[in-house]
Enzyme design. Structure first.
Site, PDB file in Angstrom:
ATOM      1  N   TYR A  56      46.087  39.932  51.899  1.00  0.00           N
ATOM      2  CA  TYR A  56      47.289  40.786  52.483  1.00  0.00           C
ATOM      3  C   TYR A  56      48.389  39.795  52.814  1.00  0.00           C
ATOM      4  O   TYR A  56      49.544  40.317  52.608  1.00  0.00           O
ATOM      5  CB  TYR A  56      46.837  41.008  53.738  1.00  0.00           C
ATOM      6  CG  TYR A  56      46.341  42.660  53.637  1.00  0.00           C
ATOM      7  CD1 TYR A  56      44.931  42.701  52.835  1.00  0.00           C
ATOM      8  CD2 TYR A  56      46.834  43.833  54.127  1.00  0.00           C
ATOM      9  CE1 TYR A  56      44.529  44.012  52.842  1.00  0.00           C
ATOM     10  CE2 TYR A  56      46.191  45.114  54.129  1.00  0.00           C
ATOM     11  CZ  TYR A  56      45.108  45.189  53.225  1.00  0.00           C
ATOM     12  OH  TYR A  56      44.748  46.296  53.035  1.00  0.00           O
ATOM     13  N   LYS A  64      32.279  38.158  47.747  1.00  0.00           N
ATOM     14  CA  LYS A  64      31.991  38.177  46.320  1.00  0.00           C
ATOM     15  C   LYS A  64      31.854  36.631  45.871  1.00  0.00           C
ATOM     16  O   LYS A  64      32.855  35.987  45.223  1.00  0.00           O
ATOM     17  CB  LYS A  64      33.173  38.815  45.500  1.00  0.00           C
ATOM     18  CG  LYS A  64      33.115  40.310  45.523  1.00  0.00           C
ATOM     19  CD  LYS A  64      32.069  40.954  44.574  1.00  0.00           C
ATOM     20  CE  LYS A  64      32.529  40.563  43.079  1.00  0.00           C
ATOM     21  NZ  LYS A  64      31.573  41.125  42.258  1.00  0.00           N
ATOM     22  N   ASP A 123      30.470  44.630  46.346  1.00  0.00           N
ATOM     23  CA  ASP A 123      30.508  45.824  45.704  1.00  0.00           C
ATOM     24  C   ASP A 123      28.922  46.423  45.556  1.00  0.00           C
ATOM     25  O   ASP A 123      28.819  47.521  45.775  1.00  0.00           O
ATOM     26  CB  ASP A 123      30.652  45.471  43.919  1.00  0.00           C
ATOM     27  CG  ASP A 123      29.708  44.351  43.486  1.00  0.00           C
ATOM     28  OD1 ASP A 123      29.085  43.454  44.277  1.00  0.00           O
ATOM     29  OD2 ASP A 123      29.235  44.134  42.366  1.00  0.00           O
ATOM     30  N   ASP A 170      39.048  46.840  54.373  1.00  0.00           N
ATOM     31  CA  ASP A 170      39.893  47.918  54.165  1.00  0.00           C
ATOM     32  C   ASP A 170      39.256  48.989  53.364  1.00  0.00           C
ATOM     33  O   ASP A 170      39.099  50.008  53.758  1.00  0.00           O
ATOM     34  CB  ASP A 170      41.261  47.395  53.420  1.00  0.00           C
ATOM     35  CG  ASP A 170      42.254  48.750  53.296  1.00  0.00           C
ATOM     36  OD1 ASP A 170      42.543  49.449  54.091  1.00  0.00           O
ATOM     37  OD2 ASP A 170      42.846  48.813  52.102  1.00  0.00           O
ATOM     38  N   ASP A 218      37.180  52.554  55.035  1.00  0.00           N
ATOM     39  CA  ASP A 218      37.232  53.954  54.488  1.00  0.00           C
ATOM     40  C   ASP A 218      36.059  54.497  53.845  1.00  0.00           C
ATOM     41  O   ASP A 218      35.844  55.569  54.244  1.00  0.00           O
ATOM     42  CB  ASP A 218      38.510  53.902  53.443  1.00  0.00           C
ATOM     43  CG  ASP A 218      39.690  54.137  53.742  1.00  0.00           C
ATOM     44  OD1 ASP A 218      39.993  53.912  55.190  1.00  0.00           O
ATOM     45  OD2 ASP A 218      40.598  54.731  53.091  1.00  0.00           O
TER      46      ASP A 218
HETATM   47  C1  IPM Z   1      44.186  50.511  57.139  1.00  0.00           C
HETATM   48  C2  IPM Z   1      45.499  50.923  56.345  1.00  0.00           C
HETATM   49  C3  IPM Z   1      46.396  49.650  56.174  1.00  0.00           C
HETATM   50  C4  IPM Z   1      45.734  48.511  55.359  1.00  0.00           C
HETATM   51  C5  IPM Z   1      47.827  49.972  55.456  1.00  0.00           C
HETATM   52  C6  IPM Z   1      48.346  51.163  55.988  1.00  0.00           C
HETATM   53  C7  IPM Z   1      48.714  48.870  55.483  1.00  0.00           C
HETATM   54  O1  IPM Z   1      45.147  51.042  55.108  1.00  0.00           O
HETATM   55  O2  IPM Z   1      44.618  50.036  58.254  1.00  0.00           O
HETATM   56  O3  IPM Z   1      43.166  50.268  56.852  1.00  0.00           O
HETATM   57  O4  IPM Z   1      45.691  48.399  54.115  1.00  0.00           O
HETATM   58  O5  IPM Z   1      45.318  47.696  56.184  1.00  0.00           O
HETATM   59 MG    MG Z   2      42.923  51.220  54.954  1.00  0.00          MG
END
Ligand code: IPM
Ligand code: MG
Length: 368
Positions: free
Chosen positions: A141, A192, A225, A249, A253
């Site tokens: 990032y 990884k 993975d 990240d 999700d």
């Molecule tokens: C998260 C989001 C952020 C990230 C974006 C909005 C920059 O996806 O907080 O997971 O990638 O960290």
């Molecule tokens: Mg995210």
């Protein structure tokens, strides 16, 4: 002394859910002997529209002074065509970086009332309670170089840099181990190390910290993975997961969605404690700005309200009050109240403000 909270509503449903969280905050102020002072500041797309930048210096400065930041959401199609450095997300990334919020805690829990809402079989997710600890201020990032250059033959070349130092890995590993001690006593580290040298160092350092400082916590490793696969195969095998910024990240999700509660999950982003024990922090629902339903009064405020619960626990040291709020949410779900995003047959569909009202009613009942 009053707790100083900075509210950054941002874009999309951010203002709606944060506004309702403010009502809950008022409840705690009235009923639980706490005093808050709140201030608002612009971030993201709205900040770009009004101030010409998604990351106003003034907002960053206020955030550094506050005891905690309650963050709504940023982004939306309106700002999609802006150049990279003007996009709403810059605001959030700068807050993380400038406040040194290196530890991102993302619980993935399955509310019992919602176990049928998961895309996985209910028995795979019932009772699920994972905590993802994502490194938040390093890795790809923020690594340099990060650029697109022109090649002599007219092509372009894009570079992002994945970089980690021993110190960065040690401190996030410690957060994960310490939290594991308060839960199931297990940490699984994802990297990884078969492909990336940053993964080799990650594994080495996490292993060393575990062996030296946390021999009582059981540490395992998994390739990132493979973890993505195991999370859908048998998610309940995990307790605390620690991983880098990008894998975190993605995996968070995935973990959130499999609870069936994506719209309900909170997060905390914490800095290091300074010499006086002061720790900067930001609390944020993980669902994002959901521009498609913004302004309609139907957004689910629970993720933002539960982020405030995390604030009570981690910034204010009020674990009991956090648990009370979490219990109130649980109660309201068990009573069958649902915002449209989690609506199920036979349940009572309500909007944002009614959901918040129900949670406050449940708090009233539970406090006695
Ligand atoms: C998260 C989001 C952020 C990230 C974006 C909005 C920059 O996806 O907080 O997971 O990638 O960290
Ligand atoms: Mg995210």
């Amino acid at each position: 002394m009053a707790y100083q909270l900075l509210l950054t509503p941002g874009d999309g449903i951010g203002p709606e859910v944060l506004n309702d969280t403010r009502r809950v905050l008022g409840w705690f102020q009235q009923n639980r002997n706490m005093a808050f002072e709140t201030e608002e500041a612009a971030i993201g797309g709205i900040a770009y529209d009004t101030l010409g930048t998604p990351e106003p210096d003034e907002t960053i400065a206020k955030a550094k002074k506050a005891d905690a930041v309650l963050f709504g959401a940023v982004g939306g199609p309106k700002w999609d065509t802006l150049p990279f450095d003007k996009k709403p997300e810059r605001g959030l990334l700068r807050l993380r970086k400038d406040l040194g919020l290196f530890a991102n805690l993302r619980p993935a829990i399955c509310f019992d009332a919602l176990k049928d809402a998961s895309s996985l079989k209910p028995e795979l997710v019932a009772g699920l309670d994972i905590l993802i600890v994502r490194e938040l201020t390093g890795g790809v990032y923020f690594g340099e170089p990060k650029e697109i250059t022109k090649l002599p033959d007219g092509q372009q070349r894009a570079v992002d840099t994945q970089v980690y130092t021993t110190h960065e890995i040690e401190r996030i590993a410690r957060v994960a181990f310490e939290l594991a001690r308060l839960r199931g006593g297990r940490v699984c580290s994802a990297e990884k190390n078969n492909v990336m040298v940053s993964g080799v160092l990650w594994k080495q350092v996490v292993t060393a910290v575990g062996a030296k400082e946390f021999p009582d916590v059981k540490l395992t490793h998994m390739l990132a993975d493979a973890m993505a696969m195991q999370l859908v195969r048998n998610p309940k095998q995990f307790d605390v997961i620690v991983t880098d910024n990008l894998f975190g990240d993605i995996l968070s999700d995935e973990a959130a969605q499999l609870t069936g509660s994506l719209g309900m999950l909170p997060s905390a982003s914490l800095g290091a404690k300074d010499a006086n024990g002061r720790q900067l922090a930001l609390y944020e629902p993980i669902h994002g700005s959901a521009p498609d339903i913004a302004g309609q009064g139907v957004a689910n405020p629970i993720a933002c309200i539960l982020s405030f619960a995390m604030c009570l626990r981690y910034s204010l040291g009020r674990g009991d009050d956090a648990a009370l709020l979490e219990k109130a949410v649980d109660r309201v779900l068990a009573d069958g109240y649902r915002t449209p995003d989690i609506m199920q047959p036979g349940m009572t569909k309500i909007g944002t403000s009614e959901m918040t009202a129900q949670i406050m009613k449940a708090l009233d009942k539970l406090k006695q």
